[in-house]
Motif scaffolding. Structure first.
Motif, PDB file in Angstrom:
ATOM      1  N   ALA A  99     -10.364  -2.306   4.949  1.00  0.00           N
ATOM      2  CA  ALA A  99     -10.528  -2.531   3.511  1.00  0.00           C
ATOM      3  C   ALA A  99     -10.561  -4.025   3.198  1.00  0.00           C
ATOM      4  N   ALA A 100      -9.686  -4.787   3.849  1.00  0.00           N
ATOM      5  CA  ALA A 100      -9.663  -6.238   3.624  1.00  0.00           C
ATOM      6  C   ALA A 100     -10.962  -6.880   4.079  1.00  0.00           C
ATOM      7  N   GLU A 101     -11.512  -6.420   5.189  1.00  0.00           N
ATOM      8  CA  GLU A 101     -12.778  -6.973   5.679  1.00  0.00           C
ATOM      9  C   GLU A 101     -13.905  -6.727   4.685  1.00  0.00           C
ATOM     10  N   ILE A 102     -13.942  -5.542   4.101  1.00  0.00           N
ATOM     11  CA  ILE A 102     -14.988  -5.207   3.132  1.00  0.00           C
ATOM     12  C   ILE A 102     -14.899  -6.134   1.920  1.00  0.00           C
ATOM     13  N   VAL A 103     -13.690  -6.289   1.373  1.00  0.00           N
ATOM     14  CA  VAL A 103     -13.513  -7.095   0.167  1.00  0.00           C
ATOM     15  C   VAL A 103     -13.792  -8.575   0.444  1.00  0.00           C
ATOM     16  N   CYS A 104     -13.278  -9.075   1.558  1.00  0.00           N
ATOM     17  CA  CYS A 104     -13.474 -10.496   1.867  1.00  0.00           C
ATOM     18  C   CYS A 104     -14.944 -10.820   2.129  1.00  0.00           C
ATOM     19  N   ALA A 105     -15.661  -9.892   2.747  1.00  0.00           N
ATOM     20  CA  ALA A 105     -17.086 -10.110   2.965  1.00  0.00           C
ATOM     21  C   ALA A 105     -17.842 -10.108   1.633  1.00  0.00           C
ATOM     22  N   LEU A 112       0.804  -1.219   0.000  1.00  0.00           N
ATOM     23  CA  LEU A 112       0.000   0.000   0.000  1.00  0.00           C
ATOM     24  C   LEU A 112       0.838   1.270   0.000  1.00  0.00           C
ATOM     25  N   THR A 113       1.909   1.321   0.790  1.00  0.00           N
ATOM     26  CA  THR A 113       2.763   2.507   0.833  1.00  0.00           C
ATOM     27  C   THR A 113       4.214   2.074   0.641  1.00  0.00           C
ATOM     28  N   ASP A 114       5.064   3.056   0.397  1.00  0.00           N
ATOM     29  CA  ASP A 114       6.502   2.819   0.343  1.00  0.00           C
ATOM     30  C   ASP A 114       7.163   3.382   1.588  1.00  0.00           C
ATOM     31  N   GLY A 115       6.352   3.603   2.643  1.00  0.00           N
ATOM     32  CA  GLY A 115       6.853   4.223   3.865  1.00  0.00           C
ATOM     33  C   GLY A 115       7.653   3.260   4.707  1.00  0.00           C
ATOM     34  N   PRO A 116       8.308   3.778   5.764  1.00  0.00           N
ATOM     35  CA  PRO A 116       9.193   2.963   6.589  1.00  0.00           C
ATOM     36  C   PRO A 116       8.444   1.924   7.390  1.00  0.00           C
ATOM     37  N   GLY A 117       9.097   0.819   7.629  1.00  0.00           N
ATOM     38  CA  GLY A 117       8.548  -0.232   8.480  1.00  0.00           C
ATOM     39  C   GLY A 117       9.532  -0.565   9.575  1.00  0.00           C
ATOM     40  N   ARG A 118       9.127  -1.363  10.528  1.00  0.00           N
ATOM     41  CA  ARG A 118      10.003  -1.719  11.638  1.00  0.00           C
ATOM     42  C   ARG A 118      11.017  -2.770  11.225  1.00  0.00           C
ATOM     43  N   THR A 119      12.043  -2.900  12.039  1.00  0.00           N
ATOM     44  CA  THR A 119      12.979  -4.004  11.885  1.00  0.00           C
ATOM     45  C   THR A 119      12.627  -5.079  12.898  1.00  0.00           C
ATOM     46  N   CYS A 120      13.083  -6.271  12.658  1.00  0.00           N
ATOM     47  CA  CYS A 120      12.919  -7.350  13.634  1.00  0.00           C
ATOM     48  C   CYS A 120      14.109  -7.328  14.580  1.00  0.00           C
ATOM     49  N   THR A 121      13.863  -7.425  15.852  1.00  0.00           N
ATOM     50  CA  THR A 121      14.930  -7.450  16.848  1.00  0.00           C
ATOM     51  C   THR A 121      14.951  -8.801  17.530  1.00  0.00           C
ATOM     52  N   PRO A 122      16.037  -9.561  17.389  1.00  0.00           N
ATOM     53  CA  PRO A 122      16.084 -10.874  18.026  1.00  0.00           C
ATOM     54  C   PRO A 122      16.176 -10.758  19.536  1.00  0.00           C
ATOM     55  N   PRO A 123      15.574 -11.671  20.284  1.00  0.00           N
ATOM     56  CA  PRO A 123      15.652 -11.639  21.742  1.00  0.00           C
ATOM     57  C   PRO A 123      17.004 -12.100  22.234  1.00  0.00           C
ATOM     58  N   GLU A 124      17.902 -11.132  22.555  1.00  0.00           N
ATOM     59  CA  GLU A 124      19.232 -11.375  23.108  1.00  0.00           C
ATOM     60  C   GLU A 124      20.170 -12.027  22.093  1.00  0.00           C
ATOM     61  N   GLY A 125      19.785 -13.081  21.481  1.00  0.00           N
ATOM     62  CA  GLY A 125      20.627 -13.775  20.511  1.00  0.00           C
ATOM     63  C   GLY A 125      19.902 -15.006  20.030  1.00  0.00           C
ATOM     64  N   LEU A 126      20.087 -15.356  18.777  1.00  0.00           N
ATOM     65  CA  LEU A 126      19.344 -16.482  18.218  1.00  0.00           C
ATOM     66  C   LEU A 126      20.311 -17.391  17.479  1.00  0.00           C
ATOM     67  N   ALA A 127      20.368 -18.651  17.868  1.00  0.00           N
ATOM     68  CA  ALA A 127      21.246 -19.604  17.196  1.00  0.00           C
ATOM     69  C   ALA A 127      20.655 -19.972  15.849  1.00  0.00           C
ATOM     70  N   ARG A 172      -7.428   7.929   4.545  1.00  0.00           N
ATOM     71  CA  ARG A 172      -8.034   8.811   3.527  1.00  0.00           C
ATOM     72  C   ARG A 172      -8.113   8.132   2.165  1.00  0.00           C
ATOM     73  N   HIS A 173      -7.573   6.933   2.061  1.00  0.00           N
ATOM     74  CA  HIS A 173      -7.521   6.252   0.762  1.00  0.00           C
ATOM     75  C   HIS A 173      -8.049   4.822   0.854  1.00  0.00           C
ATOM     76  N   GLU A 174      -8.947   4.568   1.789  1.00  0.00           N
ATOM     77  CA  GLU A 174      -9.467   3.208   1.941  1.00  0.00           C
ATOM     78  C   GLU A 174     -10.181   2.722   0.685  1.00  0.00           C
ATOM     79  N   ALA A 175     -10.861   3.640  -0.005  1.00  0.00           N
ATOM     80  CA  ALA A 175     -11.563   3.247  -1.231  1.00  0.00           C
ATOM     81  C   ALA A 175     -10.583   2.749  -2.281  1.00  0.00           C
ATOM     82  N   ASP A 176      -9.387   3.363  -2.328  1.00  0.00           N
ATOM     83  CA  ASP A 176      -8.364   2.916  -3.277  1.00  0.00           C
ATOM     84  C   ASP A 176      -7.883   1.510  -2.923  1.00  0.00           C
TER      85      ASP A 176
END
Length: 286
Positions: free
Chosen positions: A207-213, A70-85, A165-169
């Motif tokens: 929006a997903a709920e509307i389409v799936c219904a 939907l957007t090209d905006g920033p997203g979060r990163t994944c942070t491992p808990p302390e360390g992951l083998a 503001r763009h749910e219809a899109d």
């Protein structure tokens, strides 16, 4: 107090994320009939963070994957808990531990990706050179790391933080994908929960709920911001409909490396204080 349904224990009061151990009693998520998955992703890598394990499992079952970005905006990163083998998938070697600071080091990340895929980072570039679009290149690398070989991606380019503001899109774009599926019984839509707490996530969920219904298609919702406030007094959270997908350490490591493929993308959508993934599992509302 809300009926927690399948939860095996009490969830802490609002303001604290449910402890991972309290989610162990959730029933497993089963999508055996899903042969095509359409993902509604408000921000880059949202779907990888919230449902990378599910994407990998369905792809392993030969389900096709469409991602409506939907957007090209920033997203979060994944942070491992302390360390992951990270288990070696090729031959026995000492375990490599992935820590938050490691994911900030390009050389360490390249080593992680090489260990996971049995190839060097240089193999991620084809003979014609790197992709012209960094976003597309990052997505391709992320999905390869997850083990999802082919993804059809549809980009809307809507404003980050302004999806309400763009749910219809969003409804229109998702309808164009869902409405032309030949086998609607084998189709599932994956989207954020419409009560999540993030404006963009909630708009995408509505929006997903509307389409799936409208098309009578199965909808699976992921939780994200809700982990920072959901508790036993949160009657608006339908806990009875919660399901889990348990993740192995290898899959967890693949998710972390896939998210890191996007690099450091600071923005308004920051990591929750103690991470947002509920432990070694993904949780969905069905």
């Amino acid at each position: 107090m809300a009926d927690l349904g399948d939860l095996s224990g009490r969830i802490p009061m609002p303001g604290a994320r449910p402890p991972w151990r309290e989610l162990e009693g959730l029933r497993p998520l089963t999508l055996r009939a899903c042969r095509r998955l359409v993902v509604v992703a408000p921000h880059p890598r949202d779907e990888i963070r919230a449902a990378g394990g599910l994407l990998r499992r369905l792809a392993a079952r030969h389900a096709s994957v469409d991602v409506l970005a939907l957007t090209d905006g920033p997203g979060r990163t994944c942070t491992p808990p302390e360390g992951l083998a990270v288990p070696d998938v090729a031959e026995p070697r000492p375990d490599l531990v992935v820590r938050p600071e490691d994911l900030e080091d390009p050389e360490t990340l390249a080593s992680v990706l090489g260990r996971l895929d049995g190839a060097t980072a240089a193999e991620d570039t084809d003979d014609d050179g790197p992709a012209a679009d960094p976003e597309e290149a990052a997505l391709a690398a992320a999905y390869r790391t997850l083990g999802v070989a082919e993804v059809r991606r549809h980009r809307l380019g809507l404003p980050d933080g302004g999806l309400s503001r763009h749910e219809a899109d969003v409804v229109g774009a998702l309808s164009e994908i869902v409405g032309f599926v030949e086998d609607p019984h084998g189709l599932c839509v994956l989207a954020p929960w419409s009560g999540d707490g993030d404006d963009d996530h909630e708009a995408a969920g509505r929006a997903a709920e509307i389409v799936c219904a409208a098309y009578r298609v199965r909808l699976v919702r992921w939780l994200d911001q809700a982990w920072s406030w959901a508790g036993p007094e949160s009657a608006e959270v339908p806990w009875r409909r919660a399901r889990q997908l348990a993740l192995s350490e290898t899959v967890q490591a693949r998710k972390l490396a896939a998210s890191a493929a996007f690099g450091d993308r600071p923005g308004r959508d920051r990591e929750l204080p103690d991470g947002s993934a509920p432990g070694p599992r993904e949780v969905f509302l069905v």
